[in-house]
Design an enzyme around this catalytic site. Structure first.
Site, PDB file in Angstrom:
ATOM      1  N   TYR A 171     -16.911  82.361   0.508  1.00  0.00           N
ATOM      2  CA  TYR A 171     -16.662  81.843  -0.845  1.00  0.00           C
ATOM      3  C   TYR A 171     -17.666  80.744  -1.192  1.00  0.00           C
ATOM      4  O   TYR A 171     -17.711  79.704  -0.534  1.00  0.00           O
ATOM      5  CB  TYR A 171     -15.229  81.309  -0.860  1.00  0.00           C
ATOM      6  CG  TYR A 171     -14.728  80.684  -2.140  1.00  0.00           C
ATOM      7  CD1 TYR A 171     -15.004  81.227  -3.385  1.00  0.00           C
ATOM      8  CD2 TYR A 171     -13.905  79.561  -2.090  1.00  0.00           C
ATOM      9  CE1 TYR A 171     -14.490  80.662  -4.541  1.00  0.00           C
ATOM     10  CE2 TYR A 171     -13.380  78.995  -3.239  1.00  0.00           C
ATOM     11  CZ  TYR A 171     -13.682  79.541  -4.464  1.00  0.00           C
ATOM     12  OH  TYR A 171     -13.170  78.977  -5.605  1.00  0.00           O
ATOM     13  N   ASP A 267     -15.010  79.988 -15.642  1.00  0.00           N
ATOM     14  CA  ASP A 267     -14.723  81.316 -15.103  1.00  0.00           C
ATOM     15  C   ASP A 267     -13.470  81.901 -15.756  1.00  0.00           C
ATOM     16  O   ASP A 267     -13.472  83.044 -16.214  1.00  0.00           O
ATOM     17  CB  ASP A 267     -14.538  81.196 -13.582  1.00  0.00           C
ATOM     18  CG  ASP A 267     -14.393  82.545 -12.912  1.00  0.00           C
ATOM     19  OD1 ASP A 267     -14.893  83.546 -13.465  1.00  0.00           O
ATOM     20  OD2 ASP A 267     -13.798  82.603 -11.820  1.00  0.00           O
TER      21      ASP A 267
END
Ligand SMILES: Cc1cc2nc3c(=O)[nH]c(=O)nc-3n(C[C@H](O)[C@H](O)[C@H](O)COP(=O)(O)O)c2cc1C
Ligand code: SF4
Length: 688
Positions: A171, A267
């Site tokens: 990640y 996002d």
């Protein structure tokens, strides 16, 4: 129904390293407020997604070490072997329906509060702990720390395989992960081989990918989640600059690129600020730089938009967090040609508020979200009718529509009576305001379903009185008559009416939504603190009025920090030229001025105001309920077994709560009354 052949491409299998996704629908990582504290609830929720046809179902970010403790937020946890069994529940639930299970391994670096673990936070370079005003700093990592971090990550990858996962994520996105912090020049001021040039800053991510592949790459696919743009210009990673270079440097190293925007507010942008597909311009370069499959996001709910992403070579897999929350059966519905049955996400981010308030996820459109295990609710499977009841549902707002939909699905005869010509209640009214058009999806999905049910009759412009209800012949009456905005100013800061709010010139949001015009200058008094005050201010400003937004809170739309919108809302108002007065209460309106009081000092000031809009609190439309409740004998004589007042007409709340109330009634009205906790709980273990 057969699938539309134009959508066939969405159902092609895609190889991801050593595993194969059965189609192109990819549920990207999303937290849910259950994570490591409510693993059964978490697993059941993921299982429903897999059942709904997603080829890949991911966890949320999963903390790999005690120094990445993001308490009080509840994420996944894989600190040691003791966490494997809980995650195994998730992969088992996903595998049961033939999907691949993905896990997102995360170390949050200086975004870790470590409030529970009491470890010292770590970062590429010394810096304040971010994300709140936590009075703590992260220490800069030594080389030994970096080696330890790589070891933790490798161990977590091995544990992920043991927990049954098929895809393991490294990640590096959202400004929430250590690997990302090393990439960001502003956070990485190291002078060794992990800092300085981009080659150096990318070193750690490369090592993590290589070591994860080496550890588990034979069995599991290794994905990377990377934010190609932070939308902060040269101060951050940009898709036309370092974002592209990072992808080019690592091109074919991961088995899958999951690319998106950072930070989280960018996002998971709400529909108020970004349309479907909003990330395309930033991620479309990626497929030109790697041969590995690419997944991307953008609140995709339209199958045509998804097909277009693939045909135009933007993405290989359609990533979705919110669309999969609003409709876990979205792939299945496209597959079976039931496009009209898709429950489209409205982009409100109530789902995010679960994470940010450390409570189980909820969704405006999908009231079963988060209730799969604890209440046994399934988004598509509903118990059939249990008796001979018939229903009169009064009020076709979000509560009444959902209640009628579900009762209709259960097979009961239902009459839905609405006083207005328009259906939808508050969602219809609010969807006419700037940025809120997607709210109408709450109405449209339900009407679409109701129109297919021969056992449900909808009556418009049918204001019913108590006498008519008694004569109607239904055995159960559901009052979902909603609420109206108060005019007297009572809410949080004022528990008694505000002086002068009984004058002409005080308007309510309902009046403005009904088309009433306000004179200039106008003061919007927001003591509600969710979205509406700012939306009303925006509307009036766009109509050319001089607008001042006054709020007793320290910022505009204070609760919208939980929907990731607060900064954008305040920024937008400022850019539009709305004057903002925070920490101010209105104590009087004399028809031409409002008298303000500082919420800290009590010091007074005043503002010119030809009108005031009171966005304060709402009053339930409960008169009918009170009237019927006072006539128990008449109800019994009319054969009415129950009268229930639900949703905003019981106690005003969010649209999500309104939909939930309608859903809950339809599922539970026939349950025996009891004092028991109304859901299963996951109790803390008292033995090791
Ligand atoms: C409730 C919620 C929780 C999220 N949690 C995570 C997370 O744990 N890790 C992550 O990488 N992204 C997380 N995200 C971001 C999503 O994966 C996704 O990139 C973003 O929401 C945009 O996709 P969408 O438009 O399909 O929702 C989360 C999003 C939502 C809505
Ligand atoms: S809560 Fe709102 S944004 Fe989140 S999935 Fe549901 S409808 Fe979409």
């Amino acid at each position: 129904m057969p699938r539309d052949p134009r959508h066939d491409i969405l159902f092609e299998p895609i190889r991801i390293g050593p595993v194969v996704a059965k189609n192109r629908f990819f549920q990207v990582p999303h937290c849910n407020g259950m994570g490591h504290t409510k693993p059964r609830g978490h697993a059941a929720m993921r299982g429903v997604k897999a059942e709904g046809g997603w080829a890949v179902v991911s966890t949320e970010e999963v903390e790999i070490h005690a120094s990445s403790d993001v308490s009080p937020h509840v994420e996944g946890r894989l600190w040691d072997d003791g966490d494997v069994a809980a995650l195994r529940l998730v992969s088992d639930a996903v595998h049961e329906h033939g999907a691949l299970a993905a896990i997102e391994l995360a170390h949050n670096g200086m975004h870790s509060s470590n409030l529970y673990s009491r470890e010292v936070a770590i970062a590429p370079s010394p810096i304040c702990v971010l994300g709140s005003y936590t009075p703590a700093q992260a220490r800069g990592m030594t080389k030994a720390d970096i080696r330890a971090y790589r070891r933790w990550h490798r161990d977590a990858a091995l544990r992920s395989r043991r927990a049954g996962f098929d895809i393991v994520y490294v990640y590096a996105a959202h400004e929430l992960s250590l690997a990302m912090h090393f990439l960001q020049a502003r956070h990485n001021q190291r002078t060794d081989e992990y800092g300085g040039s981009l080659v150096n800053r990318v070193r750690l991510l490369r090592e993590l990918l290589e070591e994860t592949k080496e550890a588990i790459g034979g069995d599991c696919a290794v994905a990377v989640r990377f934010a190609v743009d932070e939308l902060r210009g040269q101060d951050g990673i940009e898709s036309g600059g370092e974002g592209r270079e990072v992808v080019a440097m690592l091109a074919d190293l991961p088995d899958l690129w999951d690319v998106n925007l950072s930070d989280w507010t960018n996002d998971s942008a709400t529909s108020r600020f970004a349309p479907e597909g909003y990330q395309e311009e930033f991620v479309r370069f990626v497929k030109g730089v790697t041969r590995k499959p690419v997944v991307g996001v953008g609140r995709f709910t339209s199958p045509d938009a998804m097909v277009s992403q693939i045909r135009r070579g933007v993405l290989d897999l359609i990533g979705a967090a919110r669309p999969s929350i609003a409709d876990p059966f979205l792939p299945h519905k496209i597959d079976s040609g039931e496009i009209d049955d898709i429950r489209e996400c409205i982009g409100c981010n109530i789902c995010v508020s679960g994470d940010l308030t450390s409570t189980p996820i909820r969704c405006t459109q999908n009231p079963t979200m988060g209730e799969e295990w604890r209440k046994g609710w399934h988004p598509e499977k509903i118990p059939p009718r249990s008796g001979e009841d018939s229903f009169l549902v009064i009020g076709a707002g979000p509560t009444g529509l959902e209640c009628a939909r579900l009762l209709g699905r259960r097979g009961y005869p239902v009459t839905l009576a609405e006083a207005e010509a328009q259906l939808g209640g508050r969602v219809t009214r609010e969807s006419s305001l700037p940025g809120l058009s997607a709210w109408a999806r709450v109405r449209d999905y339900r009407l679409q379903q109701l129109n297919k049910m021969p056992n449900v009759e909808i009556l418009r412009t049918s204001r019913v009185a108590a006498a008519q209800i008694l004569e109607f012949g239904a055995t159960r009456v559901v009052l979902a008559t909603g609420a109206r905005w108060r005019r007297d100013g009572i809410a949080r800061a004022n528990l008694r009416p505000i002086a002068g709010f009984d004058r002409a010139g005080v308007l309510t949001p309902d009046e403005l939504m009904a088309g009433m015009r306000a004179p200039s200058p106008v003061v919007v008094f927001d003591d509600d603190h969710f979205y509406l005050g700012a939306v009303i201010a925006e509307k009036l400003r766009r109509e050319g009025l001089d607008v001042v937004l006054v709020t007793p809170a320290e910022r505009v739309s204070a609760w919208t920090v939980h929907t990731l919108e607060q900064r954008r809302i305040q920024q937008q108002l400022l850019e539009l030229g709305v004057r903002i007065e925070t920490n101010r209460n209105i104590v009087e309106f004399d028809g031409s001025r409002v008298r303000l009081e500082c919420t800290y000092t009590g010091r007074e000031s005043s503002l010119a105001a030809a009108a005031v809009v009171a966005v304060t609190s709402r009053q339930s439309d409960d008169a009918l309920g009170l009237e019927l409740g006072s006539q128990p004998e008449a109800l019994a004589a009319a054969g009415i077994a129950s009268v229930a007042c639900i949703g905003d007409c019981l106690a005003p709340s969010t649209i999500a709560a309104a939909v939930y109330a309608g859903h809950r009634y339809a599922r539970e009205f026939d349950w025996p009354q009891s004092d028991a906790v109304p859901f299963r709980r996951e109790l803390a273990r008292t033995t090791d």
